[in-house]
Structures are given as C-alpha cells and as structure tokens.
Design a protein around this motif. Structure first.
Motif, PDB file in Angstrom:
ATOM      1  N   VAL A 155      89.554 -69.026  42.354  1.00  0.00           N
ATOM      2  CA  VAL A 155      90.074 -70.382  42.507  1.00  0.00           C
ATOM      3  C   VAL A 155      88.876 -71.322  42.548  1.00  0.00           C
ATOM      4  CG1 VAL A 155      91.508 -71.917  43.891  1.00  0.00           C
ATOM      5  CG2 VAL A 155      92.062 -69.472  43.784  1.00  0.00           C
ATOM      6  N   LEU A 156      88.706 -72.065  41.467  1.00  0.00           N
ATOM      7  CA  LEU A 156      87.538 -72.919  41.305  1.00  0.00           C
ATOM      8  C   LEU A 156      87.877 -74.358  41.676  1.00  0.00           C
ATOM      9  CD1 LEU A 156      85.367 -71.005  40.406  1.00  0.00           C
ATOM     10  CD2 LEU A 156      87.385 -70.467  39.074  1.00  0.00           C
ATOM     11  N   PHE A 157      86.922 -75.004  42.306  1.00  0.00           N
ATOM     12  CA  PHE A 157      87.106 -76.340  42.866  1.00  0.00           C
ATOM     13  C   PHE A 157      87.333 -77.413  41.806  1.00  0.00           C
ATOM     14  CE2 PHE A 157      85.277 -80.323  44.575  1.00  0.00           C
ATOM     15  CZ  PHE A 157      86.157 -80.510  45.631  1.00  0.00           C
ATOM     16  N   ASP A 158      86.632 -77.304  40.665  1.00  0.00           N
ATOM     17  CA  ASP A 158      86.749 -78.363  39.659  1.00  0.00           C
ATOM     18  C   ASP A 158      86.833 -77.776  38.254  1.00  0.00           C
ATOM     19  OD1 ASP A 158      84.096 -77.611  39.061  1.00  0.00           O
ATOM     20  OD2 ASP A 158      83.237 -79.333  40.075  1.00  0.00           O
ATOM     21  N   ARG A 159      87.202 -78.618  37.296  1.00  0.00           N
ATOM     22  CA  ARG A 159      87.404 -78.185  35.913  1.00  0.00           C
ATOM     23  C   ARG A 159      86.115 -77.647  35.273  1.00  0.00           C
ATOM     24  NH1 ARG A 159      91.508 -76.286  32.716  1.00  0.00           N
ATOM     25  NH2 ARG A 159      90.101 -75.384  31.220  1.00  0.00           N
ATOM     26  N   PRO A 160      84.955 -78.294  35.471  1.00  0.00           N
ATOM     27  CA  PRO A 160      83.741 -77.731  34.870  1.00  0.00           C
ATOM     28  C   PRO A 160      83.449 -76.292  35.349  1.00  0.00           C
ATOM     29  CG  PRO A 160      83.355 -80.014  35.491  1.00  0.00           C
ATOM     30  CD  PRO A 160      84.699 -79.628  36.049  1.00  0.00           C
ATOM     31  N   SER A 161      83.684 -76.014  36.625  1.00  0.00           N
ATOM     32  CA  SER A 161      83.462 -74.659  37.141  1.00  0.00           C
ATOM     33  C   SER A 161      84.442 -73.679  36.507  1.00  0.00           C
ATOM     34  CB  SER A 161      83.605 -74.633  38.663  1.00  0.00           C
ATOM     35  OG  SER A 161      82.636 -75.460  39.262  1.00  0.00           O
ATOM     36  N   LEU A 162      85.702 -74.085  36.393  1.00  0.00           N
ATOM     37  CA  LEU A 162      86.707 -73.240  35.749  1.00  0.00           C
ATOM     38  C   LEU A 162      86.314 -72.955  34.304  1.00  0.00           C
ATOM     39  CD1 LEU A 162      89.437 -71.783  35.668  1.00  0.00           C
ATOM     40  CD2 LEU A 162      90.502 -73.999  35.162  1.00  0.00           C
ATOM     41  N   ASP A 163      85.868 -73.979  33.584  1.00  0.00           N
ATOM     42  CA  ASP A 163      85.443 -73.794  32.192  1.00  0.00           C
ATOM     43  C   ASP A 163      84.321 -72.766  32.086  1.00  0.00           C
ATOM     44  OD1 ASP A 163      87.294 -75.721  31.412  1.00  0.00           O
ATOM     45  OD2 ASP A 163      85.800 -77.320  31.188  1.00  0.00           O
ATOM     46  N   ILE A 164      83.379 -72.812  32.999  1.00  0.00           N
ATOM     47  CA  ILE A 164      82.255 -71.865  32.981  1.00  0.00           C
ATOM     48  C   ILE A 164      82.750 -70.447  33.238  1.00  0.00           C
ATOM     49  CG2 ILE A 164      80.173 -71.149  34.235  1.00  0.00           C
ATOM     50  CD1 ILE A 164      79.575 -74.225  34.512  1.00  0.00           C
ATOM     51  N   PHE A 165      83.593 -70.258  34.248  1.00  0.00           N
ATOM     52  CA  PHE A 165      84.129 -68.917  34.519  1.00  0.00           C
ATOM     53  C   PHE A 165      84.940 -68.405  33.334  1.00  0.00           C
ATOM     54  CE2 PHE A 165      82.611 -69.167  38.769  1.00  0.00           C
ATOM     55  CZ  PHE A 165      82.758 -67.927  39.352  1.00  0.00           C
ATOM     56  N   GLU A 166      85.741 -69.265  32.703  1.00  0.00           N
ATOM     57  CA  GLU A 166      86.535 -68.841  31.540  1.00  0.00           C
ATOM     58  C   GLU A 166      85.625 -68.394  30.398  1.00  0.00           C
ATOM     59  OE1 GLU A 166      88.985 -72.317  30.931  1.00  0.00           O
ATOM     60  OE2 GLU A 166      90.633 -71.458  32.123  1.00  0.00           O
ATOM     61  N   ARG A 167      84.566 -69.154  30.144  1.00  0.00           N
ATOM     62  CA  ARG A 167      83.635 -68.812  29.053  1.00  0.00           C
ATOM     63  C   ARG A 167      82.914 -67.515  29.349  1.00  0.00           C
ATOM     64  NH1 ARG A 167      78.680 -70.294  29.096  1.00  0.00           N
ATOM     65  NH2 ARG A 167      78.990 -72.231  30.240  1.00  0.00           N
ATOM     66  N   VAL A 168      82.416 -67.351  30.583  1.00  0.00           N
ATOM     67  CA  VAL A 168      81.690 -66.124  30.945  1.00  0.00           C
ATOM     68  C   VAL A 168      82.612 -64.909  30.825  1.00  0.00           C
ATOM     69  CG1 VAL A 168      80.599 -64.896  32.866  1.00  0.00           C
ATOM     70  CG2 VAL A 168      79.951 -67.264  32.368  1.00  0.00           C
ATOM     71  N   LEU A 169      83.839 -65.029  31.301  1.00  0.00           N
ATOM     72  CA  LEU A 169      84.785 -63.907  31.211  1.00  0.00           C
ATOM     73  C   LEU A 169      85.060 -63.557  29.746  1.00  0.00           C
ATOM     74  CD1 LEU A 169      86.672 -61.885  32.591  1.00  0.00           C
ATOM     75  CD2 LEU A 169      88.443 -63.662  32.584  1.00  0.00           C
TER      76      LEU A 169
END
Length: 174
Positions: A155-169
C-alpha cells in the motif's frame, strides 16, 4: 520456484492503516517508538494499546520484526519491521532483513494476508526504487518455500511510489 508468486501480490495507492488484512507492517525503528510517518499513523488510528505493547516488547535488533495487536485498526495485528535506529537512515541490509523477518512472523502466526508500506522511504530516506527492488525480491524468495501467506499487499502513499513499484515488479524475472 513458484512461478505464480506475482499473482499473490497486490500493489495499490492508499492508507495502510485502512488495509483489510490479517496484519499491516509498520516501518519501525528498533526502539519500537511509534513517532511519525507510518508509525505515527498507526499510533493515532490504532490507539495507545499498540505503543503500550511495543514498550513491553522493545527494543529489538535492527532488521528484526515482532508482532503486536492492532488496537482499533481494521487489521488484527501489526508487524513492526525495524529497518532503522531512531533518527538514522535505513540501510539496504536492514531493509532486506526487516522485510524477510516480517514475512517470517506472518508465517509463524499462520497469517494469510499482510500489507506493507515502502519501508524506510520516508523519514529514513531510503531510495524508493531500490526499496521496491529489495522488498519485492524478498517477497519472491519467500514464496519459494512453504508459507501460509496467500496475498501480500503493498500500500503506497502516493501515485509516483505506486508507479515505481509497478514498474519494478513488471521488470522482475521469473
């Protein structure tokens, strides 16, 4: 290697303290003082019983993880993952160990679902992209062995963090 490990991971933006899971993971310091950031939100929303239990348990080793009740939170437990000393930055080794030990505590307590924040990326200053790589690598390794976990949320705090986790995964092999 369990090739279906990706199907057990859910990435989303939101408030970790609202997660409907067996346990949420607190980005903790080794003294288990629930100050600011994720820990502060857990303290405020969960109530004083969480800090009181942490006071009885702590301090713990860097890289360690312990489980407590969750007070008034929706989750039943909080797993406190100690990736830093109070006022100091998170190291990669401590992040890796804290993530691994959080997964072990979940397994030892027969939990089926847990939710992680991006540990160490707030006050402790750990780079978000490297955080995603380290944490997702530990989750992948965890699913190589026997586990009670059926789903792991980030559960990521903001959209940029979510985008990074999605890309890394998406870039991870097998």
């Amino acid at each position: 290697m369990n090739k279906n490990w990706r199907a057990k991971i859910r990435l989303r933006q939101g408030d970790l303290t609202d997660a409907d899971v067996d346990a949420i993971v607190n980005a903790a310091n080794n003294d288990l003082m629930l100050g600011g950031g994720v820990a502060g939100a857990i303290r405020v929303k969960g109530g004083p019983s969480i800090q009181q239990e942490c006071d009885r348990i702590g301090p713990i080793a860097l890289g360690g993880a312990v489980i407590s009740g969750a007070g008034r939170l929706r989750a039943r437990h909080v797993i406190h993952a100690a990736s830093m000393r109070l006022g100091e930055p998170t190291s990669e080794a401590n992040l890796r160990a804290a993530t691994r030990n959080s997964l072990r505590r979940a397994n030892e307590n027969s939990l089926k679902t847990i939710a992680f924040p991006a540990i160490g990326t707030g006050i402790a200053g750990f780079p978000i992209e490297r955080c995603a790589q380290v944490m997702l690598d530990q989750v992948r390794a965890h699913f190589c062995g026997p586990t009670t976990l059926e789903r792991i949320d980030f559960v990521l705090f903001d959209r940029p963090s979510l985008d990074i986790f999605e890309r890394v995964l998406a870039q991870m092999k097998y």
